[in-house]
Design a protein around this motif. Structure first.
Motif, PDB file in Angstrom:
ATOM      1  N   ILE A  19       0.825  -1.201   0.000  1.00 29.25           N
ATOM      2  CA  ILE A  19       0.000   0.000   0.000  1.00 29.25           C
ATOM      3  C   ILE A  19       0.863   1.256   0.000  1.00 29.25           C
ATOM      4  CG2 ILE A  19      -1.620   1.334   1.416  1.00 29.25           C
ATOM      5  CD1 ILE A  19      -2.887  -1.364   2.193  1.00 29.25           C
ATOM      6  N   SER A  20       1.964   1.221   0.730  1.00 30.49           N
ATOM      7  CA  SER A  20       2.846   2.396   0.806  1.00 30.49           C
ATOM      8  C   SER A  20       3.555   2.675  -0.512  1.00 30.49           C
ATOM      9  CB  SER A  20       3.899   2.194   1.894  1.00 30.49           C
ATOM     10  OG  SER A  20       3.290   2.043   3.142  1.00 30.49           O
ATOM     11  N   TRP A  21       3.962   1.625  -1.219  1.00 31.71           N
ATOM     12  CA  TRP A  21       4.772   1.813  -2.422  1.00 31.71           C
ATOM     13  C   TRP A  21       3.960   1.915  -3.705  1.00 31.71           C
ATOM     14  CZ3 TRP A  21       8.515  -2.438  -0.460  1.00 31.71           C
ATOM     15  CH2 TRP A  21       9.432  -1.862   0.414  1.00 31.71           C
ATOM     16  N   MET A  22       2.678   1.585  -3.663  1.00 28.85           N
ATOM     17  CA  MET A  22       1.851   1.738  -4.869  1.00 28.85           C
ATOM     18  C   MET A  22       1.646   3.223  -5.153  1.00 28.85           C
ATOM     19  SD  MET A  22       0.670  -0.706  -6.676  1.00 28.85           S
ATOM     20  CE  MET A  22       0.316  -2.415  -6.673  1.00 28.85           C
ATOM     21  N   PRO A  23       1.655   3.602  -6.425  1.00 33.66           N
ATOM     22  CA  PRO A  23       1.417   5.014  -6.737  1.00 33.66           C
ATOM     23  C   PRO A  23      -0.006   5.424  -6.374  1.00 33.66           C
ATOM     24  CG  PRO A  23       1.626   3.723  -8.744  1.00 33.66           C
ATOM     25  CD  PRO A  23       1.929   2.808  -7.603  1.00 33.66           C
ATOM     26  N   ASP A  24      -0.116   6.572  -5.726  1.00 32.19           N
ATOM     27  CA  ASP A  24      -1.418   7.076  -5.323  1.00 32.19           C
ATOM     28  C   ASP A  24      -1.891   8.078  -6.367  1.00 32.19           C
ATOM     29  OD1 ASP A  24      -3.676   7.522  -3.821  1.00 32.19           O
ATOM     30  OD2 ASP A  24      -2.719   9.093  -2.616  1.00 32.19           O
ATOM     31  N   VAL A  25      -2.789   7.643  -7.216  1.00 27.63           N
ATOM     32  CA  VAL A  25      -3.312   8.482  -8.282  1.00 27.63           C
ATOM     33  C   VAL A  25      -4.776   8.758  -7.967  1.00 27.63           C
ATOM     34  CG1 VAL A  25      -3.701   8.681 -10.753  1.00 27.63           C
ATOM     35  CG2 VAL A  25      -1.746   7.398  -9.917  1.00 27.63           C
ATOM     36  N   THR A  26      -5.044  10.008  -7.562  1.00 26.89           N
ATOM     37  CA  THR A  26      -6.406  10.385  -7.224  1.00 26.89           C
ATOM     38  C   THR A  26      -6.780  11.618  -8.022  1.00 26.89           C
ATOM     39  OG1 THR A  26      -5.674   9.878  -4.976  1.00 26.89           O
ATOM     40  CG2 THR A  26      -7.921  10.515  -5.255  1.00 26.89           C
ATOM     41  N   PRO A  27      -7.790  11.695  -8.759  1.00 27.40           N
ATOM     42  CA  PRO A  27      -8.717  10.629  -9.132  1.00 27.40           C
ATOM     43  C   PRO A  27      -8.032   9.638 -10.060  1.00 27.40           C
ATOM     44  CG  PRO A  27      -9.226  12.598 -10.370  1.00 27.40           C
ATOM     45  CD  PRO A  27      -8.128  12.955  -9.404  1.00 27.40           C
ATOM     46  N   PHE A  28      -8.515   8.414 -10.069  1.00 24.99           N
ATOM     47  CA  PHE A  28      -7.853   7.337 -10.795  1.00 24.99           C
ATOM     48  C   PHE A  28      -8.054   7.494 -12.297  1.00 24.99           C
ATOM     49  CE2 PHE A  28      -7.543   3.111 -12.646  1.00 24.99           C
ATOM     50  CZ  PHE A  28      -6.314   2.728 -12.163  1.00 24.99           C
ATOM     51  N   HIS A  29      -6.932   7.608 -12.995  1.00 27.20           N
ATOM     52  CA  HIS A  29      -6.897   7.551 -14.459  1.00 27.20           C
ATOM     53  C   HIS A  29      -5.846   6.517 -14.814  1.00 27.20           C
ATOM     54  CE1 HIS A  29      -9.421  11.024 -15.117  1.00 27.20           C
ATOM     55  NE2 HIS A  29      -8.722  11.670 -14.195  1.00 27.20           N
ATOM     56  N   ILE A  34      -0.302   4.066 -14.988  1.00 27.32           N
ATOM     57  CA  ILE A  34       0.770   3.385 -15.727  1.00 27.32           C
ATOM     58  C   ILE A  34       2.007   4.273 -15.807  1.00 27.32           C
ATOM     59  CG2 ILE A  34       1.403   2.478 -18.016  1.00 27.32           C
ATOM     60  CD1 ILE A  34      -0.401   0.644 -16.363  1.00 27.32           C
ATOM     61  N   THR A  35       1.813   5.572 -15.980  1.00 24.65           N
ATOM     62  CA  THR A  35       2.949   6.493 -16.022  1.00 24.65           C
ATOM     63  C   THR A  35       3.719   6.478 -14.711  1.00 24.65           C
ATOM     64  OG1 THR A  35       1.701   7.899 -17.537  1.00 24.65           O
ATOM     65  CG2 THR A  35       3.605   8.878 -16.465  1.00 24.65           C
ATOM     66  N   GLU A  36       3.009   6.434 -13.594  1.00 27.26           N
ATOM     67  CA  GLU A  36       3.681   6.357 -12.291  1.00 27.26           C
ATOM     68  C   GLU A  36       4.477   5.061 -12.165  1.00 27.26           C
ATOM     69  OE1 GLU A  36       4.015   8.367  -9.598  1.00 27.26           O
ATOM     70  OE2 GLU A  36       3.128   9.957 -10.811  1.00 27.26           O
ATOM     71  N   PHE A  37       3.919   3.956 -12.676  1.00 28.27           N
ATOM     72  CA  PHE A  37       4.647   2.689 -12.640  1.00 28.27           C
ATOM     73  C   PHE A  37       5.910   2.756 -13.489  1.00 28.27           C
ATOM     74  CE2 PHE A  37       1.098   0.155 -10.887  1.00 28.27           C
ATOM     75  CZ  PHE A  37       1.838  -0.630 -10.034  1.00 28.27           C
ATOM     76  N   ILE A  38       5.850   3.401 -14.629  1.00 28.83           N
ATOM     77  CA  ILE A  38       6.997   3.456 -15.536  1.00 28.83           C
ATOM     78  C   ILE A  38       8.091   4.368 -14.990  1.00 28.83           C
ATOM     79  CG2 ILE A  38       7.737   4.230 -17.831  1.00 28.83           C
ATOM     80  CD1 ILE A  38       5.024   3.206 -18.855  1.00 28.83           C
TER      81      ILE A  38
END
Length: 131
Positions: A19-29, A34-38
């Motif tokens: 939960i801590s390391w997943m990108p927090d994208v609010t609102p979800f797009h 995917i950009t945060e993951f890359i």
């Protein structure tokens, strides 16, 4: 019993780190996600590893809780200590739900499915009783 306590600890820590390391994208797009993951490959990789380790440990606890409950109601031998420790997975998910509902929901679904797939109600081999 120590193994189950270890799984309880590792399951919570794995979920917390995921939960801590997943990108927090609010609102979800999806494109932003995917950009945060890359752009953060190390955090993304560590989040995926934490997810895998955490849901496997929670699946072990869910499997044990279901097996011991079925054995209790069928009148077979029950390891009460393992049943109590395995029910601690509920507390794990309670605290994780306080942090992020969506990610913990996915974590819970994967843990339940894998835990249910690995149930063994025969208990023919004695070496499994030591775990």
């Amino acid at each position: 019993m120590r193994f189950k306590l270890f799984c309880l600890f590792v399951g919570f820590i794995g979920g917390y780190f995921m939960i801590s390391w997943m990108p927090d994208v609010t609102p979800f797009h999806f494109t932003n996600f995917i950009t945060e993951f890359i752009f953060n490959p190390l955090k993304s990789f560590l989040a995926m590893i934490s997810f895998l380790i955490g849901f496997l440990s929670n699946a072990v606890l869910i499997r044990t809780a279901v097996e011991e409950t079925i054995f209790y109601y069928s009148g077979r031998e029950v390891r009460l200590g393992e049943l109590i420790v395995s029910c601690g997975v509920v507390a794990n998910f309670y605290f994780l739900f306080q942090m992020n509902v969506i990610l913990t929901g996915l974590f819970l679904i994967f843990s339940i499915f894998y835990g249910m797939m690995s149930i063994d109600l025969q208990r023919k081999s004695r070496y499994k009783n030591n775990l």
